[in-house]
Design an enzyme around this catalytic site. Structure first.
Site, PDB file in Angstrom:
ATOM      1  N   THR A  15       0.816  -1.223   0.000  1.00  0.00           N
ATOM      2  CA  THR A  15       0.000   0.000   0.000  1.00  0.00           C
ATOM      3  C   THR A  15       0.842   1.262   0.000  1.00  0.00           C
ATOM      4  O   THR A  15       0.480   2.276  -0.607  1.00  0.00           O
ATOM      5  CB  THR A  15      -0.932   0.000   1.239  1.00  0.00           C
ATOM      6  OG1 THR A  15      -1.794  -1.116   1.125  1.00  0.00           O
ATOM      7  CG2 THR A  15      -1.755   1.254   1.349  1.00  0.00           C
ATOM      8  N   ASP A  57       1.810  -6.476  -4.638  1.00  0.00           N
ATOM      9  CA  ASP A  57       0.967  -6.556  -3.443  1.00  0.00           C
ATOM     10  C   ASP A  57       1.542  -7.721  -2.643  1.00  0.00           C
ATOM     11  O   ASP A  57       1.865  -8.769  -3.216  1.00  0.00           O
ATOM     12  CB  ASP A  57      -0.480  -6.855  -3.878  1.00  0.00           C
ATOM     13  CG  ASP A  57      -1.456  -6.835  -2.717  1.00  0.00           C
ATOM     14  OD1 ASP A  57      -1.226  -7.586  -1.747  1.00  0.00           O
ATOM     15  OD2 ASP A  57      -2.442  -6.089  -2.773  1.00  0.00           O
ATOM     16  N   SER A  58       1.668  -7.569  -1.337  1.00  0.00           N
ATOM     17  CA  SER A  58       2.370  -8.626  -0.585  1.00  0.00           C
ATOM     18  C   SER A  58       1.576  -9.921  -0.506  1.00  0.00           C
ATOM     19  O   SER A  58       2.091 -10.936  -0.044  1.00  0.00           O
ATOM     20  CB  SER A  58       2.775  -8.146   0.805  1.00  0.00           C
ATOM     21  OG  SER A  58       1.684  -8.156   1.687  1.00  0.00           O
ATOM     22  N   THR A  89       1.644  -4.794   4.068  1.00  0.00           N
ATOM     23  CA  THR A  89       1.470  -5.238   5.455  1.00  0.00           C
ATOM     24  C   THR A  89       0.910  -6.663   5.566  1.00  0.00           C
ATOM     25  O   THR A  89       1.144  -7.337   6.560  1.00  0.00           O
ATOM     26  CB  THR A  89       0.528  -4.287   6.225  1.00  0.00           C
ATOM     27  OG1 THR A  89      -0.713  -4.219   5.528  1.00  0.00           O
ATOM     28  CG2 THR A  89       1.123  -2.909   6.356  1.00  0.00           C
ATOM     29  N   ASP A  90       0.170  -7.103   4.520  1.00  0.00           N
ATOM     30  CA  ASP A  90      -0.558  -8.376   4.652  1.00  0.00           C
ATOM     31  C   ASP A  90       0.347  -9.552   5.021  1.00  0.00           C
ATOM     32  O   ASP A  90      -0.008 -10.371   5.856  1.00  0.00           O
ATOM     33  CB  ASP A  90      -1.313  -8.706   3.360  1.00  0.00           C
ATOM     34  CG  ASP A  90      -2.511  -7.787   3.154  1.00  0.00           C
ATOM     35  OD1 ASP A  90      -2.892  -7.090   4.109  1.00  0.00           O
ATOM     36  OD2 ASP A  90      -3.069  -7.775   2.034  1.00  0.00           O
ATOM     37  N   GLN A 276      -3.987 -21.679  18.339  1.00  0.00           N
ATOM     38  CA  GLN A 276      -4.813 -20.674  17.656  1.00  0.00           C
ATOM     39  C   GLN A 276      -4.789 -19.346  18.410  1.00  0.00           C
ATOM     40  O   GLN A 276      -5.241 -18.327  17.890  1.00  0.00           O
ATOM     41  CB  GLN A 276      -6.256 -21.182  17.538  1.00  0.00           C
ATOM     42  CG  GLN A 276      -6.359 -22.402  16.645  1.00  0.00           C
ATOM     43  CD  GLN A 276      -7.764 -22.952  16.496  1.00  0.00           C
ATOM     44  OE1 GLN A 276      -8.745 -22.270  16.762  1.00  0.00           O
ATOM     45  NE2 GLN A 276      -7.863 -24.188  16.055  1.00  0.00           N
ATOM     46  N   CYS A 277      -4.262 -19.364  19.649  1.00  0.00           N
ATOM     47  CA  CYS A 277      -4.183 -18.119  20.427  1.00  0.00           C
ATOM     48  C   CYS A 277      -2.969 -17.307  19.987  1.00  0.00           C
ATOM     49  O   CYS A 277      -1.964 -17.861  19.575  1.00  0.00           O
ATOM     50  CB  CYS A 277      -4.023 -18.419  21.919  1.00  0.00           C
ATOM     51  SG  CYS A 277      -5.413 -19.298  22.604  1.00  0.00           S
TER      52      CYS A 277
HETATM   53  N1  ASP Z   1      -2.587  -5.648   0.216  1.00  0.00           N
HETATM   54  C1  ASP Z   1      -1.548  -4.773   0.695  1.00  0.00           C
HETATM   55  C2  ASP Z   1      -0.259  -5.556   0.743  1.00  0.00           C
HETATM   56  O1  ASP Z   1      -0.036  -6.284   1.658  1.00  0.00           O
HETATM   57  C3  ASP Z   1      -1.907  -4.226   2.036  1.00  0.00           C
HETATM   58  C4  ASP Z   1      -0.881  -3.282   2.639  1.00  0.00           C
HETATM   59  O2  ASP Z   1       0.184  -3.035   2.149  1.00  0.00           O
HETATM   60  O3  ASP Z   1      -1.199  -2.724   3.708  1.00  0.00           O
HETATM   61  O4  ASP Z   1       0.541  -5.445  -0.182  1.00  0.00           O
END
Ligand code: ASP
Length: 343
Positions: A15, A57-58, A89-90, A276-277
């Protein structure tokens, strides 16, 4: 080069480098991205940027790209004092975990960052995240890096990369480090918690690039079908299955399920118990519902994040699928990803 810190920025995408086209966010290339950061020229650092072409995109991240990132770092390791990796971030927590295991004996900072809002948006978090990450990557005391480890900087917090988890898809504070303290907090000053930061290695950097993805992730849920379980435990492709169990590592005791675990185990394959926690750790045997894991010598993942368990498993399988060797190495802390707690 002067005694300004030299930082290499590796722009993979995410992003932070996207703009809105019609209805979706799409990546822009790093030359366009730099235009949004006029501040970079004014910083007292020597900066170079390498941009992925095309940026991604990650959600598209994979082990081949981890190797590409590691090779860029390896090639530039002596030339730069620190590295900032701009990443979506993903899957950032997976990449940061993988890279931490791939770069052994690290003594320079590798700071991952990104943003929740794209750079062109007025309220973007991209600028603060990038500029503080550069500052952290370049921060030295008596010529030695203050944070010689792979970490994630996001919304005022610096975290050990292999202890992080993306816990929010919409808050600026998107990452958590549930089982390990924050390495530094940025306010007016950046306050480093040196007691919990690695000292950096004295040995030479060692790169691991062998990765095998024959790992399955089987998440339990009440009412899970035999068909679902068979897809994993009867599939010869898998060398290792991570069981995502309840609480501190508990499972249902139905005979058909235990029998499946036994026959998978008898094939000499690897079973790992992960929770899962997000907070706490696996304690096999605390409840009767996890005694079977002790009996079958299922490998505890203790307090590792799922991202670390998955990536560490892939790296170790790359070396060997031998269960005994795997277990020995899996229970070593390579770079602070694991605290062994049995009670
Ligand atoms: N879909 C984006 C990614 O991971 C989301 C982000 O960067 O926040 O590339």
């Amino acid at each position: 080069m002067s005694n300004r810190s030299a930082i290499l920025i590796i722009f993979t995408g995410g992003t932070i480098g996207m703009i809105k086209k019609v209805n979706n966010y799409v990546p822009i290339n790093f030359k366009e991205l730099v235009k949004y950061f006029p501040e970079l020229d004014k910083l007292n650092y020597y900066l170079e940027i390498i941009g992925f072409n095309p940026p991604i995109d990650s959600a598209e991240m994979n082990p081949k790209i981890w190797i590409k990132i590691v090779e860029i770092i390896e090639k530039n390791y002596t030339k730069f004092d620190g590295f900032v990796i701009l990443h979506g971030t993903d899957t950032m927590a997976y990449t940061a975990s993988a890279i931490s295991f791939m770069l052994q004996n690290l003594n320079k900072p590798i700071v991952f960052t990104g943003s929740q809002l794209p750079i062109g948006v007025h309220r973007t978090d991209a600028k603060e995240n990038l500029i503080t990450s550069i500052e952290i990557a370049g921060s030295r005391s008596f010529g030695k890096a203050n944070v010689p480890e792979v970490c994630i900087y996001f919304e005022n917090q610096l975290m050990r990369g292999n202890r992080t988890h993306k816990s929010s898809s919409n808050e600026f504070n998107a990452f958590s480090s549930n089982n390990y303290p924050i390495l530094a907090r940025a306010g007016i000053d950046i306050n480093y918690n040196q007691n919990v930061i690695s000292n950096g290695a004295l040995k030479t950097l060692k790169i691991h690039k062998k990765i095998k993805n024959s790992v399955g992730l089987l998440k339990l849920f009440p009412g899970i079908s035999k068909e679902n379980v068979y897809c994993f435990l009867r599939n010869d492709f898998f060398d290792a299955i991570i069981l995502q169990t309840y609480g501190c590592g508990n499972t249902m005791q139905e005979n058909w399920f235990i029998d499946e675990l036994k026959s998978f185990n008898e094939k000499g394959k690897i079973l790992i118990n992960a929770s899962q926690c997000e907070t706490g750790n696996i304690v096999q045997g605390r409840y009767q519902t996890s005694q079977v894991f002790i009996d079958l010598e299922v490998i505890s993942s203790y307090d590792m994040t799922l991202e670390s368990v998955v990536t560490k498993t892939m790296l170790l399988l790359g070396d060997s699928t031998n269960k005994k060797l795997f277990k020995e190495k899996f229970h070593q802390s390579f770079c602070g990803e694991l605290t062994k707690i049995d009670k």
